[in-house]
Design a protein around this motif. Structure first.
Motif, PDB file in Angstrom:
ATOM      1  N   LYS A 424     -39.678 -12.732  -1.579  1.00  0.00           N
ATOM      2  CA  LYS A 424     -39.685 -12.321  -0.175  1.00  0.00           C
ATOM      3  C   LYS A 424     -38.736 -13.185   0.647  1.00  0.00           C
ATOM      4  O   LYS A 424     -37.910 -12.676   1.401  1.00  0.00           O
ATOM      5  CB  LYS A 424     -41.109 -12.436   0.397  1.00  0.00           C
ATOM      6  N   THR A 425     -38.874 -14.495   0.465  1.00  0.00           N
ATOM      7  CA  THR A 425     -37.990 -15.393   1.206  1.00  0.00           C
ATOM      8  C   THR A 425     -36.540 -15.151   0.810  1.00  0.00           C
ATOM      9  O   THR A 425     -35.639 -15.186   1.641  1.00  0.00           O
ATOM     10  CB  THR A 425     -38.390 -16.854   0.921  1.00  0.00           C
ATOM     11  N   THR A 426     -36.347 -14.889  -0.450  1.00  0.00           N
ATOM     12  CA  THR A 426     -34.990 -14.621  -0.930  1.00  0.00           C
ATOM     13  C   THR A 426     -34.396 -13.416  -0.212  1.00  0.00           C
ATOM     14  O   THR A 426     -33.247 -13.445   0.224  1.00  0.00           O
ATOM     15  CB  THR A 426     -35.026 -14.377  -2.444  1.00  0.00           C
ATOM     16  N   THR A 465     -38.034 -19.956   9.576  1.00  0.00           N
ATOM     17  CA  THR A 465     -38.268 -20.232   8.163  1.00  0.00           C
ATOM     18  C   THR A 465     -39.648 -20.807   7.922  1.00  0.00           C
ATOM     19  O   THR A 465     -40.352 -21.208   8.851  1.00  0.00           O
ATOM     20  CB  THR A 465     -37.236 -21.251   7.644  1.00  0.00           C
ATOM     21  N   GLN A 466     -39.972 -20.860   6.652  1.00  0.00           N
ATOM     22  CA  GLN A 466     -41.240 -21.438   6.247  1.00  0.00           C
ATOM     23  C   GLN A 466     -41.283 -22.926   6.587  1.00  0.00           C
ATOM     24  O   GLN A 466     -42.303 -23.459   6.934  1.00  0.00           O
ATOM     25  CB  GLN A 466     -41.382 -21.270   4.736  1.00  0.00           C
ATOM     26  N   GLU A 467     -40.117 -23.589   6.447  1.00  0.00           N
ATOM     27  CA  GLU A 467     -40.094 -25.006   6.775  1.00  0.00           C
ATOM     28  C   GLU A 467     -39.507 -25.124   8.174  1.00  0.00           C
ATOM     29  O   GLU A 467     -38.334 -24.891   8.361  1.00  0.00           O
ATOM     30  CB  GLU A 467     -39.267 -25.857   5.853  1.00  0.00           C
ATOM     31  N   LEU A 545     -39.416 -13.224  10.299  1.00  0.00           N
ATOM     32  CA  LEU A 545     -40.445 -14.262  10.358  1.00  0.00           C
ATOM     33  C   LEU A 545     -40.969 -14.503   8.956  1.00  0.00           C
ATOM     34  O   LEU A 545     -41.610 -13.646   8.380  1.00  0.00           O
ATOM     35  CB  LEU A 545     -41.586 -13.811  11.268  1.00  0.00           C
ATOM     36  N   ASP A 546     -40.647 -15.670   8.420  1.00  0.00           N
ATOM     37  CA  ASP A 546     -41.083 -15.958   7.060  1.00  0.00           C
ATOM     38  C   ASP A 546     -42.316 -16.845   7.118  1.00  0.00           C
ATOM     39  O   ASP A 546     -42.215 -18.057   7.254  1.00  0.00           O
ATOM     40  CB  ASP A 546     -39.950 -16.632   6.292  1.00  0.00           C
ATOM     41  N   GLU A 547     -43.456 -16.229   6.982  1.00  0.00           N
ATOM     42  CA  GLU A 547     -44.740 -16.937   7.052  1.00  0.00           C
ATOM     43  C   GLU A 547     -44.741 -17.902   8.221  1.00  0.00           C
ATOM     44  O   GLU A 547     -45.076 -19.068   8.086  1.00  0.00           O
ATOM     45  CB  GLU A 547     -45.005 -17.676   5.745  1.00  0.00           C
ATOM     46  N   ALA A 548     -44.384 -17.385   9.352  1.00  0.00           N
ATOM     47  CA  ALA A 548     -44.161 -18.252  10.506  1.00  0.00           C
ATOM     48  C   ALA A 548     -45.446 -18.612  11.221  1.00  0.00           C
ATOM     49  O   ALA A 548     -45.445 -19.438  12.129  1.00  0.00           O
ATOM     50  CB  ALA A 548     -43.199 -17.589  11.477  1.00  0.00           C
TER      51      ALA A 548
ATOM     52  N   LEU B 483     -38.005 -23.943  -4.721  1.00  0.00           N
ATOM     53  CA  LEU B 483     -39.212 -23.199  -5.066  1.00  0.00           C
ATOM     54  C   LEU B 483     -39.618 -22.356  -3.863  1.00  0.00           C
ATOM     55  O   LEU B 483     -39.229 -22.620  -2.744  1.00  0.00           O
ATOM     56  CB  LEU B 483     -40.347 -24.167  -5.399  1.00  0.00           C
ATOM     57  N   SER B 484     -40.420 -21.368  -4.110  1.00  0.00           N
ATOM     58  CA  SER B 484     -40.929 -20.599  -2.983  1.00  0.00           C
ATOM     59  C   SER B 484     -42.050 -21.397  -2.315  1.00  0.00           C
ATOM     60  O   SER B 484     -42.590 -22.340  -2.899  1.00  0.00           O
ATOM     61  CB  SER B 484     -41.433 -19.246  -3.449  1.00  0.00           C
ATOM     62  N   GLY B 485     -42.353 -21.060  -1.092  1.00  0.00           N
ATOM     63  CA  GLY B 485     -43.338 -21.808  -0.329  1.00  0.00           C
ATOM     64  C   GLY B 485     -44.666 -21.944  -1.062  1.00  0.00           C
ATOM     65  O   GLY B 485     -45.265 -23.013  -1.120  1.00  0.00           O
ATOM     66  N   GLY B 486     -45.122 -20.854  -1.627  1.00  0.00           N
ATOM     67  CA  GLY B 486     -46.396 -20.876  -2.334  1.00  0.00           C
ATOM     68  C   GLY B 486     -46.325 -21.728  -3.580  1.00  0.00           C
ATOM     69  O   GLY B 486     -47.288 -22.411  -3.944  1.00  0.00           O
TER      70      GLY B 486
HETATM   71 MG    MG Z   1     -41.509 -17.530   0.684  1.00  0.00          MG
END
Ligand code: MG
Ligand code: ADP
Ligand code: ADP
Ligand code: MG
Lengths: 626, 593
Positions: A424-426, A465-467, A545-548, B483-486
């Motif tokens: 998904k993030t990709t 992003t997630q981070e 929105l990536d797991e924001a 790596l992916s977040g999870g």
């Molecule tokens: Mg992700």
């Protein structure tokens, strides 16, 4: 590096072979640094030579002027021993014979002028050359920073921030050191060498020739040093980067370090890289320890020989005492700058190793290049996003997205769910052109992203992003990061809509509260809200929105969603989430697994359809509530 | 925009350098050899012109060819000896000086690892880094080169002046008089230079911070297309540094020039009066040549005094900057007790906590008991202090009131290593390092067996690591960004599980997991938590269900403790936090009552 990497016993002895000590680093496809290295082969590779030329180019004139100044200064300085000789040989006899002071006074007057000239020239030179040095340094800093900014995330993934920092600090410092002593040492020394050599020959050819036989020895010694030190400084640069990388990472992750009692092991690794650095430095220092006295040895032997031979000739009256005295003074002046040259040479070698590294970085091409012939997004951005048979792999042979075909119509809110690691993030990163697809195309309003200027693309598509990294500075600064020209009211409007206004106002200095080292002053959820606010303020046509909202409590998330609903009206949005509560505002849901879309439809339809993955997810989620 | 707290402008005097003298102790022998070799070499530098004088006044003037050869050979021999002595000095010095640098860096790193979180959130890492690199090099340069030459040059100037006085005192006096302006100027220079060089060093630290942010924050910068903005900020900082550096350049240019002018002025006077003296037969030509040779040999030592003093000044500021860190006592130091048979009975008793720089306390009297083997879920709004509360257990922060006990022992009385072996936390942000996956996993237990690693991976559903290109030996990118977040979260979870703690703290560790994986992880965790005390921060009902009891954190206190359903039914605040998950408008009717 070997593939069998056994666990290192905690008490690793200090003398560990390189292979073993690096096993903790683990294996990676290509070491980005090594890759950059390969491009600059040998000593002072082509890249760094070109870089040096480029850097110096704007100062051609200035450098010529500087050289003029130095010539003047040195002429003045070199004149002094000659004038001393004149003073002795022609100034003294008149005094002796008829108390006539005039010839001496004239000579002393000239010495005075020479001294003053030298002082003025020197002052001018130091300031001007210092300025050029600082200009160049600034230019290097500017270029390197911008280039790192231009390089793609793919590059940064492998290079690590520690190395980036090391390039910009310790390598730049090495160049600084050269520039500081550089011009001065080199130009002065070269001129003195040539000037003195000429003067020696002028004073007395035979004696001069004897003195100059030291030339080949000097040349040989210098060549040897050049060869060896180029090697050793290259190693030094690499080792100091290791020290910095480890330092930066362990300070960055200090929470985990302390909580998991990692300190002793870290200390061990640090001691190891620290010691490797020390040893690399030691090699370099020892080379200098041979080189410098070597030069002095050649100089002293020359002086001794000149003294013998000159004394012999003076005895026979072939040369005057004054000439001999001047000769010895000049020889001293000849070798004094030789020491300076070697000192300069030393910093130069160290700097060129650094320059090599920097040139290697500057030669690195962004893997997502700017288009040569950019397409304008005419008439505003609609926001249609299309993946046209996109394939992508981070590591060759390991496709993450095998073949993705997807169209997100303008204005649609798309939710993306799926197992972690599904890609998904990709997908999001492809839409923002962090990477280019291995095959296929990603299109915005029908235009391939590769044909859009980065600035246009970034204006149109923004990703949270997630981070969520926060920069040092105030909360307001961080929110304005999305749009630096936003007014304070706009900032407050954004935070109020997201329900973040209250907590920010409650901070000691409100919006002007410093977030401290990378946002350490805020809780994870608060950081997410700030990150969200900055995306909000940026107001793009396509929002990803990536797991924001993953660290928010449910009521906070709800507020964010309400805000989103108003903001997203008419915009394209891709929302990646795991919580079905987040997904509910979507028009359409995609379920991804192993890089493939396995389900696609309106949320209610997918649930109603039953049996599918989304409805399974839904079931599971319902269960979790029970 | 400097956030690094400055110690109220510590006088960067000699005493800060002096305080680092302990580091020289192991190298005393080397330093003595170095100094001896250097002094001897200077002695030779002075003697060689005297031999010249002997040759001019002896064999040449007295027409005594026989004396030329021995004197010439003597000059040659002394020359060789001088070179040898320089070699000895450099050889010995390289070891000592690098040893010094390496040792201070070791200690600095050690101290930084000891300093608590409260320090690390405050200090920008660029400032720390510039201390560990730039400042140390400047100390090294001074210790290896500056210090020695400072002493030597002064020594040389003194001795030569003495010799000159001896040769012909009236002229010697003139030379001696020139030291007055040199000393006066040097003192003024020092004063101005210390200010500038401290500013340069601080600004370099700032720039390092910006470089770091540009690197670490690159993904955020890119996703907002703010490279230009960030570059401009960096350039602004670089420009500030540029301006300050130019101040420094101008200051030293003036000073360095003066230092060169002064001995030259002496030459003028000496030449004038010396030649007259020779004319009047007051001194021999050989004496005058030797006199001027010696005088000119002073030009370099005096002129280089400028560079050396600058170096000294820089080293002083650098050592002051380093001492700023050495002077911060870690306020979290371990006690002496250990628990022989830990059971993992965790209690918060009236725990209060406030960050030093804010007057609003985060926790205002938390009472919570978690019995051995029990699992408690901690629920609270964003920013309510859940993370802070969990950080108090392994003493990443210390309570400001009340106490935290494990098996009845205050954590502050426990040995710090022991305490942290009892507690393992999976943080909300999985902190990974660019090391092999295995190294990341075994962070808390370097001696874990393969079987244990497997088990932990199994609990965290993290067997994806086996699919990485080199399995467990694959280097996980910086911060685990490859790596992916999870996947990152699961590695961090596996790491905490692998530590086999008595108390396992999960700070919202499952937030990046999909529902399916989460369920598997929870099932596996249940087994681990059966005999481990657990404290789980949760936002989701599903996670809360892992716990035996739920505690609600509100306004810095635990206001309710109970069973999930019970709280849902009776506590509106709790229902707001977790219950609203259940009222999705679309799916409302399907939610079981
Ligand atoms: Mg992700
Ligand atoms: N920079 C990278 N280098 C190599 N592999 C990566 C990188 N980023 C992600 N991956 C791999 O690609 C896969 C998909 O990751 P990602 O798109 O982040 O998943 P998610 O669906 O959880 O967001 C994962 O297996 C991950 O390990
Ligand atoms: N280093 C710090 N300095 C000052 N305040 C802080 C610091 N870290 C966190 N805070 C504040 O403490 C409060 C609690 O934070 P935290 O425990 O992380 O919240 P959460 O419950 O979301 O985990 C927040 O309001 C946050 O702003
Ligand atoms: Mg938290």
């Amino acid at each position: 590096m070997t593939t069998e990497t056994p666990e290192i016993p905690p008490e690793t002895p200090p003398e560990v072979p390189v292979d073993e000590t690096t096993s903790w680093r683990g294996l990676a496809e290509v070491d980005a640094d090594e890759a950059a290295e390969r491009m600059t082969a040998g000593t002072l590779g082509g890249g760094s030579k070109r870089l040096l030329r480029e850097l110096l180019a704007p100062y051609k004139r200035a450098i010529q002027v500087l050289i003029g100044i130095v010539v003047l200064e040195n002429a003045a300085r070199l004149a002094i021993p000659y004038l001393v000789k004149e003073g002795i040989d022609t100034g003294i006899p008149p005094i002796r014979e008829h108390d006539d002071l005039e010839p001496l006074l004239v000579i002393v007057g000239i010495v005075l002028v020479a001294t003053i000239t030298q002082a003025l020239a020197r002052q001018l030179f130091l300031v001007r050359s210092g300025q050029i040095g600082q200009d160049i340094l600034f230019e290097i800093r500017r270029r390197v920073f911008r280039h790192f900014q231009a390089l793609s995330p793919a590059f940064h993934d492998g290079y690590t921030s520690g190395r980036v920092i090391s390039r910009q600090t310790s390598d730049v410092d090495a160049i600084y050191e050269m520039l500081e002593t550089g011009f001065d040492g080199l130009v002065t020394a070269a001129l003195t060498l040539v000037g003195t050599a000429g003067l020696l020959l002028f004073l007395d050819v035979k004696l001069g020739l004897v003195a100059l036989t030291c030339g080949p020895f000097l040349a040989w010694l210098t060549m040897w040093f050049r060869r060896e030190s180029a090697k050793s400084y290259k190693v030094t640069r690499e080792k100091v980067a290791l020290v910095i990388v480890h330092f930066v990472e362990s300070m960055g992750g200090i929470r985990a370090v302390q909580a998991f009692r990692r300190e002793p092991r870290n200390q061990e690794i640090f001691d190891d890289v620290n010691d490797q650095y020390r040893r690399a430095n030691l090699v370099a220092f020892r080379l200098v320890a041979w080189f410098m006295p070597g030069i002095r040895l050649i100089g002293n032997v020359t002086i001794g020989v000149v003294l013998l031979y000159g004394g012999y000739r003076a005895y026979h009256g072939d040369v005057t005492v004054g000439v001999l005295a001047a000769f010895l003074l000049y020889l001293r002046q000849f070798f004094e700058p030789m020491m300076e040259i070697s000192q300069f040479y030393n910093t130069f070698q160290s700097a060129s190793a650094a320059l090599d590294k920097l040139a290697g970085v500057l030669d690195e091409e962004p893997s997502v290049p700017e288009p040569t012939d950019p397409v304008e997004l005419s008439g505003g951005v609609g926001g249609e996003l299309r993946f046209d048979h996109v394939a992508f792999e981070y590591v060759a042979g390991r496709p993450v997205l095998p073949d993705l075909d997807l169209t997100v119509p303008a204005g649609q809110t798309l939710a993306l769910v799926g197992t972690t690691g599904a890609g998904k993030t990709t997908l999001a990163k492809l839409a923002t052109r962090f990477y280019d697809p291995t095959a296929g195309r990603v299109l915005l309003d029908g235009t391939d992203l590769r044909d859009l200027r980065t600035d246009d693309l970034r204006d149109a598509v923004v990703m949270v992003t997630q981070e969520n990294y926060l920069f040092s500075g105030t909360i307001a600064d961080n929110i304005r990061f999305g749009r630096p020209d936003a007014t304070f009211d706009e900032v407050v409007a954004a935070t109020t809509a997201l329900g973040a206004h209250d907590f920010i106002s409650a901070m000691p200095d409100g919006y002007d509260t410093d977030v401290a080292n990378s946002g350490g002053r805020l809780s994870a959820g608060q950081r997410q809200l700030v990150a969200f606010a900055r995306a909000f303020l940026a107001d793009p046509a396509v929002l990803i929105l990536d797991e924001a909202t993953s660290s928010l409590d449910v009521p906070s998330e709800r507020l964010v969603q309400q805000a989103l609903r108003t903001v997203l009206a008419g915009r394209t949005a891709v929302i990646i989430a795991h919580r079905l509560s987040t997904v509910e505002i979507a028009d359409r849901v995609l379920v991804m697994e192993h890089g493939r879309i396995v389900e696609d439809g309106a949320p209610a339809d997918l649930v109603a359809g039953g049996g599918g993955r989304y409805s399974e997810l839904h079931e599971a989620w319902l269960e979790s509530l029970a | 925009m400097m956030t690094t707290p400055e110690a109220a402008d510590p006088p960067a005097g000699i005493h800060s350098l002096w305080r680092l003298r302990g580091y020289l102790r192991p190298h005393v022998a080397a330093l003595s050899i170095m100094a001896a070799a250097a002094v001897a070499a200077v002695g030779l530098t002075i003697t060689i012109p005297l031999v010249t004088k002997a040759i001019i006044d002896g064999p040449i003037t007295d027409r005594d060819l026989g004396a030329l050869l021995p004197l010439g050979l003597l000059a040659l021999g002394l020359g060789v000896l001088e070179a040898f002595l320089i070699w000895v000095r450099r050889w010995v010095q390289s070891n000592a000086v690098l040893g010094l640098e390496t040792e201070i860096r070791h200690d600095l790193y050690e101290r930084l690892q000891e300093l608590p979180m409260s320090f690390h959130t405050r200090w920008e890492s660029g400032q720390l880094l510039s201390r560990a690199t730039q400042d140390l090099s400047s100390i090294r340069r001074f210790a290896g080169f500056g210090l020695l030459f400072l002493v030597l040059n002064i020594l040389q100037v003194t001795v030569v002046t003495g010799v000159l006085l001896h040769l012909y005192w009236p002229l010697g006096l003139v030379v001696a008089a020139t030291t007055v302006p040199v000393v006066w100027l040097s003192m003024r220079f020092e004063k101005a230079y210390v200010v500038v060089s401290r500013r340069v060093q601080d600004e370099q630290g700032d720039l390092a911070t910006r470089a770091e942010e540009g690197a670490v924050g690159i993904r955020v910068i890119k996703s907002f297309g703010r490279s230009e903005h960030v570059s401009e900020q960096y350039e602004a900082a670089a420009r500030t540094l540029y301006a300050t550096s130019m101040d420094k350049v101008r200051l030293s240019a003036r000073f360095f020039t003066f230092l060169e002018v002064i001995p030259n002025c002496a030459v003028v006077i000496v030449l004038l009066s010396g030649a007259i003296g020779v004319g009047k037969g007051l001194l021999t030509p050989g004496e005058l040549v030797a006199f001027i040779t010696l005088l000119l040999s002073l030009v370099w030592p005096v002129a280089s005094l400028g560079v050396i003093l600058a170096m000294a000044q820089e080293a002083m500021t650098s050592s002051a900057r380093i001492l700023e860190i050495f002077d911060i006592e870690p306020d979290i130091v371990g006690g002496t007790q250990t628990i022989a048979e830990p059971r993992g009975h965790l209690r918060f008793e009236g725990v209060e906590f406030a960050f030093p720089d804010s007057d609003e306390p985060v926790l205002r009297g938390v009472d919570l008991e978690i019995r051995p083997g029990e699992t408690v879920a901690l629920v609270g709004a964003t920013g309510s202090g859940k993370t802070v509360l969990t950080a108090l257990v392994p003493r990443l922060f210390d309570v400001t009131g009340g106490r935290v006990t494990i098996d009845g022992v205050d954590v502050r009385e426990l040995d710090l290593g022991h305490l942290r072996s009892l507690v393992a936390t999976a943080f909300e942000e999985p902190t990974l390092f660019s090391m092999s996956a295995r190294e990341n996993l075994t962070l808390g237990r370097a001696d874990a067996t393969d079987a244990e690693v497997e088990q932990a991976l199994d609990v965290a559903q993290a067997d994806f690591v086996h699919d990485l290109p080199w399995g467990l030996d694959t280097r996980v990118g910086e911060q685990g960004l490859s790596l992916s977040g999870g996947q990152r979260q699961r590695l961090a979870l596996a790491r905490a599980v692998l530590a086999q703690p008595k108390i396992l703290v999960l700070d919202d560790t499952l937030s990046a997991l999909d529902v399916h994986t989460e369920k598997l992880v929870e099932e596996a965790l249940q087994r681990v938590l059966a005999d481990t005390t657990g404290l789980i921060v949760a936002h989701r009902a599903s996670t809360v269900l892992l716990a035996d009891r739920v505690a609600l954190l509100q306004d810095g206190r635990i206001t309710h403790v109970g069973d999930h359903r019970e709280l849902l039914a009776t506590v509106p605040a709790y229902r707001d936090l977790l219950g609203s998950d259940a009222d999705l408008p679309v799916l409302e009717d399907e939610v079981p009552a």
